[in-house]
Design a protein around this motif. Structure first.
Motif, PDB file in Angstrom:
ATOM      1  N   UNK A 282     -12.725  10.253 -50.229  1.00  0.00           N
ATOM      2  CA  UNK A 282     -12.988  10.220 -51.671  1.00  0.00           C
ATOM      3  C   UNK A 282     -12.079  11.202 -52.412  1.00  0.00           C
ATOM      4  N   UNK A 283     -11.915  12.391 -51.867  1.00  0.00           N
ATOM      5  CA  UNK A 283     -11.063  13.396 -52.509  1.00  0.00           C
ATOM      6  C   UNK A 283      -9.600  12.969 -52.443  1.00  0.00           C
ATOM      7  N   UNK A 284      -9.186  12.426 -51.305  1.00  0.00           N
ATOM      8  CA  UNK A 284      -7.814  11.943 -51.168  1.00  0.00           C
ATOM      9  C   UNK A 284      -7.551  10.801 -52.157  1.00  0.00           C
ATOM     10  N   UNK A 285      -8.490   9.887 -52.274  1.00  0.00           N
ATOM     11  CA  UNK A 285      -8.366   8.791 -53.230  1.00  0.00           C
ATOM     12  C   UNK A 285      -8.287   9.327 -54.661  1.00  0.00           C
ATOM     13  N   UNK A 286      -9.110  10.309 -54.987  1.00  0.00           N
ATOM     14  CA  UNK A 286      -9.105  10.893 -56.332  1.00  0.00           C
ATOM     15  C   UNK A 286      -7.746  11.525 -56.647  1.00  0.00           C
ATOM     16  N   UNK A 287      -7.195  12.252 -55.696  1.00  0.00           N
ATOM     17  CA  UNK A 287      -5.881  12.874 -55.914  1.00  0.00           C
ATOM     18  C   UNK A 287      -4.785  11.811 -56.057  1.00  0.00           C
ATOM     19  N   UNK A 288      -4.879  10.742 -55.278  1.00  0.00           N
ATOM     20  CA  UNK A 288      -3.912   9.644 -55.390  1.00  0.00           C
ATOM     21  C   UNK A 288      -4.027   8.950 -56.751  1.00  0.00           C
ATOM     22  N   UNK A 289      -5.254   8.804 -57.254  1.00  0.00           N
ATOM     23  CA  UNK A 289      -5.456   8.211 -58.576  1.00  0.00           C
ATOM     24  C   UNK A 289      -4.907   9.111 -59.674  1.00  0.00           C
ATOM     25  N   UNK A 290      -5.064  10.413 -59.527  1.00  0.00           N
ATOM     26  CA  UNK A 290      -4.485  11.355 -60.489  1.00  0.00           C
ATOM     27  C   UNK A 290      -2.972  11.209 -60.501  1.00  0.00           C
ATOM     28  N   UNK A 291      -2.385  11.122 -59.320  1.00  0.00           N
ATOM     29  CA  UNK A 291      -0.938  10.949 -59.214  1.00  0.00           C
ATOM     30  C   UNK A 291      -0.496   9.625 -59.850  1.00  0.00           C
ATOM     31  N   UNK A 292      -1.249   8.565 -59.625  1.00  0.00           N
ATOM     32  CA  UNK A 292      -0.920   7.263 -60.217  1.00  0.00           C
ATOM     33  C   UNK A 292      -1.025   7.326 -61.742  1.00  0.00           C
ATOM     34  N   UNK A 293      -2.044   7.980 -62.248  1.00  0.00           N
ATOM     35  CA  UNK A 293      -2.189   8.119 -63.703  1.00  0.00           C
ATOM     36  C   UNK A 293      -1.025   8.909 -64.293  1.00  0.00           C
ATOM     37  N   UNK A 294      -0.588   9.946 -63.609  1.00  0.00           N
ATOM     38  CA  UNK A 294       0.566  10.723 -64.080  1.00  0.00           C
ATOM     39  C   UNK A 294       1.827   9.862 -64.091  1.00  0.00           C
ATOM     40  N   UNK A 295       1.974   9.021 -63.084  1.00  0.00           N
ATOM     41  CA  UNK A 295       3.143   8.137 -63.020  1.00  0.00           C
ATOM     42  C   UNK A 295       3.125   7.129 -64.172  1.00  0.00           C
ATOM     43  N   UNK A 296       1.974   6.552 -64.443  1.00  0.00           N
ATOM     44  CA  UNK A 296       1.850   5.597 -65.548  1.00  0.00           C
ATOM     45  C   UNK A 296       2.090   6.298 -66.884  1.00  0.00           C
ATOM     46  N   UNK A 297       1.556   7.482 -67.022  1.00  0.00           N
ATOM     47  CA  UNK A 297       1.736   8.272 -68.245  1.00  0.00           C
ATOM     48  C   UNK A 297       3.214   8.599 -68.462  1.00  0.00           C
ATOM     49  N   UNK A 298       3.885   9.031 -67.411  1.00  0.00           N
ATOM     50  CA  UNK A 298       5.307   9.356 -67.489  1.00  0.00           C
ATOM     51  C   UNK A 298       6.132   8.101 -67.809  1.00  0.00           C
ATOM     52  N   UNK A 299       5.800   6.999 -67.177  1.00  0.00           N
ATOM     53  CA  UNK A 299       6.486   5.737 -67.434  1.00  0.00           C
ATOM     54  C   UNK A 299       6.313   5.324 -68.899  1.00  0.00           C
ATOM     55  N   UNK A 300       5.101   5.448 -69.416  1.00  0.00           N
ATOM     56  CA  UNK A 300       4.833   5.126 -70.817  1.00  0.00           C
ATOM     57  C   UNK A 300       5.591   6.038 -71.766  1.00  0.00           C
ATOM     58  N   UNK A 301       5.671   7.314 -71.425  1.00  0.00           N
ATOM     59  CA  UNK A 301       6.422   8.254 -72.260  1.00  0.00           C
ATOM     60  C   UNK A 301       7.909   7.912 -72.260  1.00  0.00           C
TER      61      UNK A 301
END
Length: 169
Positions: free
Chosen positions: A87-106
């Motif tokens: 669960x913690x590993x998945x949460x950290x991976x989701x945070x990383x994915x959100x950062x990637x999407x955010x950076x891509x959008x920027x």
């Protein structure tokens, strides 16, 4: 490397304090000028708004480091062993994915931000929103470090789960 990160976050905290202080001075000064002298400083409203943007994004970086972001951890607190680790590993991976999407959008928004300027200050919105790149990159790096440390066994999954409720009780 640890010292570099320490000074990086100390610099962020100093910038946060300066942003908040400048915002308070500009807004309070403008209120006094408007009510007492029936005038104001036009630039202070726009600069305060820009500083608030920086305050929000830089605050998100510091909150990530301190584990201060809101989280729904009712289920995670009940997990143990491999389920907690997953669960913690998945949460950290989701945070990383959100950062990637955010950076891509920027990056997609970059040309529009650079082309627009603040009406009063004349500051390019590319400068104003440049802090979002720093935010996405910093939080993304922290997530990658957490994932690597978790997989290497240098930290436990439980140490990445917020325990503010437990310390308050």
């Amino acid at each position: 490397m640890k010292r570099l990160f320490h000074w990086y976050f100390k610099a962020l905290e100093v910038i946060l304090v300066l942003c908040l202080g400048a915002m308070c001075v500009m807004v309070f000064g403008n209120v006094v000028l408007r009510h007492v002298f029936d005038s104001g400083i036009n630039i202070s409203e726009e600069l305060s708004r820009f500083l608030f943007i920086w305050l929000t994004f830089l605050g998100a970086i510091v909150a990530m480091r301190e584990g201060g972001h809101l989280g729904m951890d009712m289920l995670v607190h009940r997990l143990r062993g491999k389920a907690l680790f997953a669960a913690v590993l998945l949460a950290q991976c989701l945070v990383l994915a959100c950062c990637a999407v955010f950076l891509w959008g920027m990056l997609r928004q970059h040309a529009l931000n650079v082309a627009n300027i603040g009406l009063v200050t004349g500051i390019s919105l590319g400068v104003v929103y440049s802090v979002a790149y720093l935010c996405a990159a910093s939080i993304g790096v922290m997530a990658v470090v957490n994932i690597v440390r978790l997989l290497a066994g240098r930290i436990t999954a439980a140490s990445l789960v917020s325990s503010h409720e437990e310390s308050a009780a």
